[in-house]
Design a protein around this motif. Structure first.
Motif, PDB file in Angstrom:
ATOM      1  N   MET A  90       0.845  -1.200   0.000  1.00 34.75           N
ATOM      2  CA  MET A  90       0.000   0.000   0.000  1.00 34.75           C
ATOM      3  C   MET A  90       0.876   1.244   0.000  1.00 34.75           C
ATOM      4  O   MET A  90       1.820   1.348   0.765  1.00 34.75           O
ATOM      5  N   ARG A  91       0.541   2.182  -0.872  1.00 37.64           N
ATOM      6  CA  ARG A  91       1.229   3.478  -0.897  1.00 37.64           C
ATOM      7  C   ARG A  91       0.314   4.526  -0.277  1.00 37.64           C
ATOM      8  O   ARG A  91      -0.829   4.695  -0.711  1.00 37.64           O
ATOM      9  N   ILE A  92       0.821   5.214   0.729  1.00 35.79           N
ATOM     10  CA  ILE A  92       0.015   6.211   1.443  1.00 35.79           C
ATOM     11  C   ILE A  92       0.614   7.598   1.254  1.00 35.79           C
ATOM     12  O   ILE A  92       1.826   7.793   1.416  1.00 35.79           O
ATOM     13  N   LEU A  93      -0.248   8.541   0.919  1.00 35.08           N
ATOM     14  CA  LEU A  93       0.125   9.952   0.854  1.00 35.08           C
ATOM     15  C   LEU A  93      -0.377  10.647   2.114  1.00 35.08           C
ATOM     16  O   LEU A  93      -1.549  10.527   2.472  1.00 35.08           O
ATOM     17  N   VAL A  94       0.513  11.361   2.776  1.00 36.40           N
ATOM     18  CA  VAL A  94       0.168  12.109   3.984  1.00 36.40           C
ATOM     19  C   VAL A  94       0.234  13.600   3.668  1.00 36.40           C
ATOM     20  O   VAL A  94       1.203  14.077   3.064  1.00 36.40           O
ATOM     21  N   THR A  95      -0.803  14.330   4.051  1.00 34.39           N
ATOM     22  CA  THR A  95      -0.813  15.783   3.866  1.00 34.39           C
ATOM     23  C   THR A  95      -1.499  16.413   5.070  1.00 34.39           C
ATOM     24  O   THR A  95      -1.935  15.727   5.995  1.00 34.39           O
ATOM     25  N   ASN A  96      -1.605  17.733   5.077  1.00 30.81           N
ATOM     26  CA  ASN A  96      -2.303  18.435   6.166  1.00 30.81           C
ATOM     27  C   ASN A  96      -2.590  19.873   5.754  1.00 30.81           C
ATOM     28  O   ASN A  96      -2.348  20.253   4.604  1.00 30.81           O
ATOM     29  N   ASP A  97      -3.084  20.672   6.686  1.00 32.31           N
ATOM     30  CA  ASP A  97      -3.240  22.110   6.409  1.00 32.31           C
ATOM     31  C   ASP A  97      -2.467  22.969   7.410  1.00 32.31           C
ATOM     32  O   ASP A  97      -2.444  24.186   7.288  1.00 32.31           O
ATOM     33  N   ASP A  98      -1.826  22.327   8.392  1.00 36.29           N
ATOM     34  CA  ASP A  98      -1.058  23.064   9.390  1.00 36.29           C
ATOM     35  C   ASP A  98       0.385  23.315   8.961  1.00 36.29           C
ATOM     36  O   ASP A  98       1.119  24.038   9.644  1.00 36.29           O
ATOM     37  N   GLY A  99       0.806  22.716   7.855  1.00 36.14           N
ATOM     38  CA  GLY A  99       2.145  22.979   7.347  1.00 36.14           C
ATOM     39  C   GLY A  99       3.120  21.834   7.557  1.00 36.14           C
ATOM     40  O   GLY A  99       2.907  20.944   8.390  1.00 36.14           O
ATOM     41  N   ILE A 103      -5.052   8.261   1.138  1.00 32.14           N
ATOM     42  CA  ILE A 103      -4.601   9.583   1.576  1.00 32.14           C
ATOM     43  C   ILE A 103      -5.041   9.786   3.022  1.00 32.14           C
ATOM     44  O   ILE A 103      -6.206   9.582   3.371  1.00 32.14           O
ATOM     45  N   LEU A 104      -4.080  10.175   3.868  1.00 31.62           N
ATOM     46  CA  LEU A 104      -4.368  10.563   5.247  1.00 31.62           C
ATOM     47  C   LEU A 104      -4.065  12.049   5.389  1.00 31.62           C
ATOM     48  O   LEU A 104      -2.940  12.477   5.132  1.00 31.62           O
ATOM     49  N   SER A 105      -5.061  12.823   5.777  1.00 30.36           N
ATOM     50  CA  SER A 105      -4.897  14.272   5.909  1.00 30.36           C
ATOM     51  C   SER A 105      -5.006  14.655   7.377  1.00 30.36           C
ATOM     52  O   SER A 105      -6.012  14.414   8.026  1.00 30.36           O
TER      53      SER A 105
END
Length: 278
Positions: A1-10, A88-90
């Motif tokens: 599994m390939r997971i992309l991690v992102t957020n809005d706090d920087g 995707i985990l945000s």
């Protein structure tokens, strides 16, 4: 599994490290693409009038001078275009993303963009007491996040739906359980605009919210969090209100009649109903 991690706090946010830790309980193939600076309240906005700059911290950690939506687009259409992420985990966001917050949230938007691209996505947020910002129980999300994410993946959900997960403001051992609940509504929230003056005597403004305490309704995300439960809420991209649509359609059809339904001729051109052969 390939997971992309992102957020809005920087890219430097502590919650991003928590999300990466959660992702690594599932796979070693983890990529982090996050905003260069905080994008709280950016919602599902994307950058169209300015160029984006991409900074590589290492071979799997990247910062983008844009919004969470920009980050997911950059990852899926550029960095990982040959092998897009499977999940995707945000987050984990610093603060609640429930009730009315979901329409403002950049954290939700990161998951929303994944959903729009057909990639399963989960938004993660850690609640805390706004009167005591120094104590954020990141260990709550880190301790319970892996089990929640694994259960959601095991259960599955439709492609046009994203999962919104909020962890309560408490230590891991104080969590009372997990509830699958609806999006709640705040009873009272006042917009606050504060006017100030800079050193050149020019006015500038800060926008914010004044929130009053109220009793959260059971069966909602706010109610679950008030009971120290993890709140899981499925959200959909399609914002159509079907009950209102049917009522409005009935009213319009009654007054104006049903509109013509076009069909296609052999060339692919649309033919109005009145010009078709019986």
């Amino acid at each position: 599994m390939r997971i992309l991690v992102t957020n809005d706090d920087g890219i430097r946010a502590p919650g991003l490290k928590v999300t990466e830790a959660i992702a690594r309980t599932l796979t070693d193939d983890v990529w982090v693409v996050a905003p260069e600076s905080e994008q709280s309240g950016a919602s599902h906005s994307l950058t169209l009038t300015l160029p984006l700059r991409l900074r590589a911290a290492d071979d799997r950690h990247f910062a983008v001078t844009g919004t969470p939506t920009d980050c997911v687009m950059m990852a899926s259409a550029h960095l990982l275009k040959d092998q897009p992420p499977d999940l995707i985990l945000s987050g984990v966001n610093s603060g609640i993303n429930a009730a009315d917050d979901v329409t403002y949230s950049g954290t939700i938007a990161g998951a929303m963009e994944g959903c729009a691209l057909g990639i399963p996505a989960i938004a993660l947020s850690q609640c805390y007491n706004y009167e005591d910002r120094k104590q954020i129980h990141w260990d709550c999300a880190e301790a319970h996040g892996p089990a929640v994410v694994k259960k959601l993946i095991e259960t599955g959900w439709p492609k046009d739906v994203l999962m919104n997960v909020n962890f309560p403001d408490c230590t891991p051992d104080e969590v009372a359980g997990i509830q699958v609940v609806a999006q709640g509504v705040r009873e009272w929230q006042e917009i606050s605009i504060e006017r100030r003056v800079d050193m050149r005597a020019n006015p500038y403004f800060w926008i914010g919210f004044r929130r009053e305490r109220f009793t959260a309704k059971p069966g909602t995300d706010l109610g679950a969090l008030a009971s120290k439960c993890i709140a899981v809420t499925p959200l959909q991209l399609n914002l159509t209100d079907w009950k209102v649509l049917q009522a409005l359609k009935h009213s319009v059809d009654a007054d104006f009649g049903k509109p013509a339904v076009p069909s296609e001729d052999s060339t692919g051109a649309l033919i109005p109903a009145k010009e078709r052969a019986p």
